[in-house]
Write an enzyme that holds these catalytic residues in place. Structure first.
Site, mmCIF file in Angstrom:
data_model
loop_
_atom_site.group_PDB
_atom_site.id
_atom_site.type_symbol
_atom_site.label_atom_id
_atom_site.label_comp_id
_atom_site.label_asym_id
_atom_site.label_seq_id
_atom_site.Cartn_x
_atom_site.Cartn_y
_atom_site.Cartn_z
ATOM 1 N N SER A 281 46.159 54.362 33.449
ATOM 2 C CA SER A 281 46.152 53.612 34.704
ATOM 3 C C SER A 281 47.237 52.563 34.637
ATOM 4 O O SER A 281 47.665 52.153 33.546
ATOM 5 C CB SER A 281 44.783 52.939 34.900
ATOM 6 O OG SER A 281 44.826 51.975 35.942
ATOM 7 N N TYR B 64 37.691 47.160 32.740
ATOM 8 C CA TYR B 64 38.457 48.372 33.029
ATOM 9 C C TYR B 64 39.851 48.258 32.427
ATOM 10 O O TYR B 64 40.335 49.193 31.769
ATOM 11 C CB TYR B 64 38.541 48.575 34.541
ATOM 12 C CG TYR B 64 39.336 49.789 34.962
ATOM 13 C CD1 TYR B 64 38.789 51.067 34.873
ATOM 14 C CD2 TYR B 64 40.631 49.660 35.467
ATOM 15 C CE1 TYR B 64 39.511 52.187 35.265
ATOM 16 C CE2 TYR B 64 41.357 50.774 35.867
ATOM 17 C CZ TYR B 64 40.793 52.030 35.762
ATOM 18 O OH TYR B 64 41.518 53.138 36.151
#
Length: 230
Positions: free
Chosen positions: A137, A150
C-alpha cells in the site's frame, strides 16, 4: 500451462488479478472467506477453460493459511506465481483503538503474507523459478491519518517483501511489491468521490501481468500506482 495462487481473490484487486491471469491461460488457486463468492468467481471464470481451485479460508488464521497452502500444493505440481493480496484496512488512532484493531491487521496483512511467502517460496526455491507479488500500500511508505496500525502492518509487509527478494534472488525467483494508492475497492463503499478519480483494480492487474512478461533477468522491486488527481 502456468499456475498461480491468489489470496483474497473474490473482490477488488484480487478478483481483477484472478480474472487477468485466468484469461491469460494461468491455472489458478484462490481463497476467500465466503464460499458463495468463491462459487460465483469459479462460474465467471469457467469459460476460460483453466483449472480453478477454490478454498474457503480466513487468512487471519494460520490453520486456514496452511490448509490452503496444502490444497494448492496438491493441485499444482509447480507454482509460477503467488499473489499475497488478502488484507484488511481498519481505521483508528493507535493510542485509543482496541488492541484487536492492530492484532487482526497484523495477522492478516503481515502474518499470512509471511506464511504464504515462506512455504510457496520454498517450492519456488526448489524449482529455481517463480514470482511473488505482495500487494502492499502507499501506507507502506507514508503514514496514513487515522490508520496507524494499518500503516505499521503495511510497512512491515514491504520490509518482508524486500527480505524475500534478497533471499530468493540467487534461485531465480522474483519478488515485487505493488503499492497502490486510493483504489476503487469495497473499502471505499458509499463514497461520493467520482469513481474515475481512483486507481482501478484492473490497473493493478494489468501492471502485474506486464511485470510477469518482462525478460528473465530483470526484477521490478517496487511499483507505486496513485490517483492522478484525488
Amino acid at each position: 500451462m502456468k499456475n498461480a495462487v491468489i489470496t483474497g481473490a473474490t473482490k477488488g484487486i484480487g478478483k481483477a488479478i484472478a480474472i487477468k491471469l485466468a484469461v491469460s491461460g494461468y491455472n489458478i488457486a484462490v481463497c476467500a472467506r465466503t464460499e458463495k463468492d468463491l462459487i460465483a468467481l469459479q462460474k465467471e471464470l469457467e469459460p476460460t477453460g483453466v483449472q480453478i481451485l477454490t478454498v474457503v479460508a480466513d487468512c487471519s488464521r494460520k490453520a486456514d493459511v496452511m490448509n490452503f497452502f496444502e490444497k494448492a500444493k496438491a493441485a499444482f505440481t509447480t507454482i509460477d506465481v503467488l499473489v499475497n493480496n488478502a488484507g484488511v484496512f481498519l481505521t483508528g488512532n493507535i493510542l485509543d483503538e482496541d488492541d484487536n484493531t492492530f492484532e487482526l491487521q497484523q495477522q492478516l496483512n503481515l502474518n499470512s503474507t509471511y506464511y504464504f511467502s515462506k512455504y510457496f517460496g520454498k517450492i519456488m526455491r526448489s524449482q529455481r523459478y517463480g514470482h511473488i507479488f505482495n500487494i502492499c500500500s502507499i501506507a507502506s511508505v507514508q503514514t496514513i491519518e487515522n490508520a496507524g496500525s494499518y500503516s505499521v502492518t503495511k510497512t512491515a509487509m514491504l520490509s518482508l517483501n524486500n527480505v524475500l527478494r534478497k533471499e530468493l534472488a540467487d534461485y531465480n525467483v522474483k519478488v515485487t511489491a505493488i503499492l497502490p494508492g486510493s483504489t476503487l475497492t469495497a473499502s471505499w463503499e458509499g463514497t461520493t468521490i467520482n469513481p474515475d478519480k481512483f486507481v482501478q483494480p484492473e490497473d493493478i492487474a494489468n501492471s502485474l501481468y506486464s511485470i510477469l512478461n518482462l525478460s528473465s533477468g530483470v526484477n521490478v522491486d517496487e511499483i507505486t500506482l496513485t490517483p492522478l488527481k484525488f
